[in-house]
Design a protein around this motif. Structure first.
Motif, PDB file in Angstrom:
ATOM      1  N   LEU A  50       0.865  -1.174   0.000  1.00  0.00           N
ATOM      2  CA  LEU A  50       0.000   0.000   0.000  1.00  0.00           C
ATOM      3  C   LEU A  50       0.897   1.217   0.000  1.00  0.00           C
ATOM      4  O   LEU A  50       1.883   1.265   0.730  1.00  0.00           O
ATOM      5  CB  LEU A  50      -0.888   0.040   1.249  1.00  0.00           C
ATOM      6  CG  LEU A  50      -1.823  -1.138   1.506  1.00  0.00           C
ATOM      7  CD1 LEU A  50      -2.643  -0.885   2.762  1.00  0.00           C
ATOM      8  CD2 LEU A  50      -2.716  -1.401   0.308  1.00  0.00           C
ATOM      9  N   THR A  51       0.541   2.209  -0.813  1.00  0.00           N
ATOM     10  CA  THR A  51       1.217   3.488  -0.726  1.00  0.00           C
ATOM     11  C   THR A  51       0.244   4.477  -0.118  1.00  0.00           C
ATOM     12  O   THR A  51      -0.966   4.363  -0.308  1.00  0.00           O
ATOM     13  CB  THR A  51       1.677   4.000  -2.109  1.00  0.00           C
ATOM     14  OG1 THR A  51       0.544   4.283  -2.918  1.00  0.00           O
ATOM     15  CG2 THR A  51       2.593   2.986  -2.785  1.00  0.00           C
ATOM     16  N   THR A  52       0.756   5.426   0.652  1.00  0.00           N
ATOM     17  CA  THR A  52      -0.063   6.521   1.162  1.00  0.00           C
ATOM     18  C   THR A  52       0.583   7.809   0.709  1.00  0.00           C
ATOM     19  O   THR A  52       1.784   7.992   0.848  1.00  0.00           O
ATOM     20  CB  THR A  52      -0.186   6.506   2.707  1.00  0.00           C
ATOM     21  OG1 THR A  52       1.087   6.791   3.299  1.00  0.00           O
ATOM     22  CG2 THR A  52      -0.699   5.173   3.217  1.00  0.00           C
ATOM     23  N   GLY A  53      -0.222   8.685   0.138  1.00  0.00           N
ATOM     24  CA  GLY A  53       0.279   9.974  -0.300  1.00  0.00           C
ATOM     25  C   GLY A  53       0.694   9.987  -1.753  1.00  0.00           C
ATOM     26  O   GLY A  53       0.878   8.947  -2.390  1.00  0.00           O
ATOM     27  N   GLY A  54       0.786  11.201  -2.275  1.00  0.00           N
ATOM     28  CA  GLY A  54       1.236  11.385  -3.643  1.00  0.00           C
ATOM     29  C   GLY A  54       0.184  11.128  -4.700  1.00  0.00           C
ATOM     30  O   GLY A  54       0.513  10.982  -5.871  1.00  0.00           O
ATOM     31  N   THR A  55      -1.091  11.076  -4.312  1.00  0.00           N
ATOM     32  CA  THR A  55      -2.149  10.785  -5.283  1.00  0.00           C
ATOM     33  C   THR A  55      -2.972  12.014  -5.649  1.00  0.00           C
ATOM     34  O   THR A  55      -3.925  11.913  -6.417  1.00  0.00           O
ATOM     35  CB  THR A  55      -3.115   9.701  -4.751  1.00  0.00           C
ATOM     36  OG1 THR A  55      -3.763  10.182  -3.568  1.00  0.00           O
ATOM     37  CG2 THR A  55      -2.380   8.402  -4.459  1.00  0.00           C
ATOM     38  N   GLY A  56      -2.609  13.164  -5.110  1.00  0.00           N
ATOM     39  CA  GLY A  56      -3.375  14.384  -5.360  1.00  0.00           C
ATOM     40  C   GLY A  56      -2.943  15.093  -6.625  1.00  0.00           C
ATOM     41  O   GLY A  56      -2.391  14.494  -7.557  1.00  0.00           O
ATOM     42  N   LEU A  57      -3.166  16.392  -6.653  1.00  0.00           N
ATOM     43  CA  LEU A  57      -2.928  17.192  -7.848  1.00  0.00           C
ATOM     44  C   LEU A  57      -1.679  18.056  -7.770  1.00  0.00           C
ATOM     45  O   LEU A  57      -1.378  18.782  -8.718  1.00  0.00           O
ATOM     46  CB  LEU A  57      -4.148  18.088  -8.111  1.00  0.00           C
ATOM     47  CG  LEU A  57      -5.478  17.348  -8.275  1.00  0.00           C
ATOM     48  CD1 LEU A  57      -6.620  18.348  -8.447  1.00  0.00           C
ATOM     49  CD2 LEU A  57      -5.421  16.374  -9.434  1.00  0.00           C
ATOM     50  N   GLY A  58      -0.960  17.985  -6.679  1.00  0.00           N
ATOM     51  CA  GLY A  58       0.245  18.800  -6.525  1.00  0.00           C
ATOM     52  C   GLY A  58       1.334  18.394  -7.507  1.00  0.00           C
ATOM     53  O   GLY A  58       1.363  17.253  -7.990  1.00  0.00           O
TER      54      GLY A  58
END
Length: 170
Positions: free
Chosen positions: A78-86
């Motif tokens: 599982l990865t958490t983070g880095g899935t937004g629009l930044g």
């Protein structure tokens, strides 16, 4: 021991190793504590996996860590983070080339769960789900609430998915 306790022990002995990779420039630099990664580890452990967390900066290192976890025998990443629009939110971009099979409806369900919980911004998460060789890989949002919603979804299907990926019956 209760029957549920016995079931949890049996699950723990049989489900395998999971790795949680938190993608965060600030957490990797020690600016703030990683809260979503440990929450994901707790959720995976409750499902019966042995789990650990790794924190890396956003970007290419996420892909490197996914490949390393798969190569070392993890059955779930599982990865958490880095899935937004930044501009540095690149987790889906470094995950996509590694995927040997896609599980798009799993990623959709995770986003839908966030919507059901009243989080309109859940539709902005670009997380992917799929397999890298025989390992289930799922990109989760970096927020604690997003991880909590995803764990609810994963608890419904992840043990079965891992068994299927290992050649188990439907």
């Amino acid at each position: 021991m209760s029957p549920a306790g016995a079931t949890n022990l049996a699950r723990a002995a049989s489900l395998g190793r999971a790795v949680v990779i938190t993608a965060s420039d600030r957490a990797a630099a020690g600016v703030y504590a990683n809260r979503s990664g440990p929450l994901a580890v707790e959720g995976l452990q409750a499902m019966g996996f042995e789990a650990e967390v790794v924190v890396v900066p956003d970007g290419e290192q996420v892909g490197t860590q996914i490949r390393s976890a798969v190569d070392s025998g993890a059955v779930v990443v599982l990865t958490t983070g880095g899935t937004g629009l930044g501009p540095r939110d690149l987790t889906p971009e470094v995950t996509a080339p590694l995927l040997t099979r896609e599980l798009p409806h799993l990623a959709d369900w995770i986003a839908r769960r966030g919507l059901e919980q009243g989080v309109a911004t859940a539709v902005l998460s670009r997380g992917l789900a799929g397999m890298v060789d025989g390992c289930i890989v799922v990109n989760l949002p970096g927020s604690v609430g997003g991880v909590r919603d995803a764990l609810w979804v994963l608890d419904q299907v992840l043990p079965h998915a891992v068994a299927q990926a290992a050649g188990g019956d439907h």
